[in-house]
Design a protein around this motif. Structure first.
Motif, short mmCIF file in Angstrom:
data_model
loop_
_atom_site.label_atom_id
_atom_site.label_comp_id
_atom_site.label_asym_id
_atom_site.label_seq_id
_atom_site.Cartn_x
_atom_site.Cartn_y
_atom_site.Cartn_z
N ASP A 1 0.86 -1.18 0.00
CA ASP A 1 0.00 0.00 0.00
C ASP A 1 0.89 1.23 0.00
O ASP A 1 1.98 1.23 0.59
N GLU A 2 0.39 2.29 -0.64
CA GLU A 2 1.13 3.55 -0.76
C GLU A 2 1.56 4.10 0.60
O GLU A 2 2.65 4.63 0.74
N THR A 3 0.70 3.99 1.62
CA THR A 3 1.03 4.57 2.93
C THR A 3 1.37 3.52 3.98
O THR A 3 2.21 3.78 4.85
N LYS A 4 0.78 2.33 3.92
CA LYS A 4 0.99 1.32 4.96
C LYS A 4 2.14 0.37 4.66
O LYS A 4 2.50 -0.44 5.49
N GLY B 1 -7.50 2.89 -9.73
CA GLY B 1 -7.63 3.77 -8.58
C GLY B 1 -7.20 3.07 -7.30
O GLY B 1 -6.69 3.71 -6.39
N ILE B 2 -7.41 1.76 -7.22
CA ILE B 2 -6.92 1.00 -6.06
C ILE B 2 -5.62 0.31 -6.45
O ILE B 2 -4.61 0.49 -5.80
N LEU C 1 -5.01 1.70 -0.97
CA LEU C 1 -6.21 1.14 -0.35
C LEU C 1 -7.15 2.23 0.11
O LEU C 1 -6.71 3.27 0.61
N PRO C 2 -8.45 2.00 -0.03
CA PRO C 2 -9.42 2.96 0.50
C PRO C 2 -9.26 3.09 2.01
O PRO C 2 -8.93 2.11 2.70
N GLU C 3 -9.50 4.26 2.53
CA GLU C 3 -9.40 4.53 3.97
C GLU C 3 -10.26 3.55 4.75
O GLU C 3 -11.44 3.37 4.45
N GLY C 4 -9.67 2.88 5.72
CA GLY C 4 -10.41 1.99 6.61
C GLY C 4 -10.57 0.56 6.12
O GLY C 4 -11.10 -0.29 6.86
N LEU C 5 -10.13 0.25 4.90
CA LEU C 5 -10.31 -1.11 4.37
C LEU C 5 -9.62 -2.17 5.24
O LEU C 5 -10.24 -3.16 5.63
N LEU C 6 -8.37 -1.95 5.57
CA LEU C 6 -7.64 -2.93 6.39
C LEU C 6 -8.27 -3.08 7.76
O LEU C 6 -8.41 -4.19 8.28
N GLU C 7 -8.67 -1.98 8.34
CA GLU C 7 -9.21 -1.99 9.69
C GLU C 7 -10.49 -2.84 9.79
O GLU C 7 -10.74 -3.49 10.80
N ILE C 8 -11.28 -2.86 8.73
CA ILE C 8 -12.51 -3.67 8.72
C ILE C 8 -12.17 -5.14 8.94
O ILE C 8 -12.83 -5.84 9.70
#
Length: 176
Positions: free
Chosen positions: A112-115, A149-150, A165-172
């Protein structure tokens, strides 16, 4: 021939006429790539069995009218309806460098770009509504949509998928 060496091209949808012809539904973006086929593999009793073709005529809507050698009656082909059809992976058309087949992504690392590193692709779900990467992250399966986009880039040489990744996707997926 076993399934690991093959890809599913489609399935036998229905009988056509009384002389042993069937209609295939092809799961491909470019059915014309398969016009010159001489044989297919049909799954029978968990085995792939070669079927030789008398003719393979493309029809509108990703379909093909097919006649198998030595299958000359309605009764013979009725039992084939619903059967999945396969071809060896070697029959897949060559793609451009920026294109890929879903099965090629298994084993690729996903970043992921940020994680950073998310995990490794374990499976690709090729669904009617959406295609998804099944990635193991912190011991849980995370489903990542295969969408512009993803998925930002796929580096086949390095075996890496870069995404945003869309915000919150991993956290779900990580919630208990």
């Amino acid at each position: 021939m076993n399934k690991e060496q093959c890809f599913q091209l489609g399935y036998v949808a229905k009988v056509h006429g009384l002389r042993g012809e069937v209609m295939l539904v092809l799961d491909t973006d470019n059915p014309e790539d398969y016009e010159g086929l001489e044989h297919l593999f049909l799954e029978q009793k968990s085995r792939l069995v070669p079927f030789f073709l008398e003719h393979f005529v493309l029809q509108p809507g990703n379909k093909a009218l097919v006649k198998f050698e030595d299958y000359d009656s309605l009764d013979q082909v009725e039992e084939l309806v619903g059967t999945e059809i396969y071809l060896p992976l070697t029959e897949l058309p060559e793609l451009e460098d920026d294109q890929y087949y879903f099965h090629e992504l298994i084993g690729f690392e996903v970043f992921d770009e940020t994680k950073g590193l998310i995990g490794t692709v374990q499976i690709v779900y090729d669904l009617e509504t959406q295609d998804l990467l099944g990635v193991t992250h912190q011991g849980k399966e995370v489903l990542i949509p295969i969408q512009d986009g993803i998925i930002q880039q796929v580096d086949k040489a390095a075996k890496k998928v870069f995404c945003q990744l869309p915000e919150g996707l991993l956290e779900i997926y990580l919630e208990d």
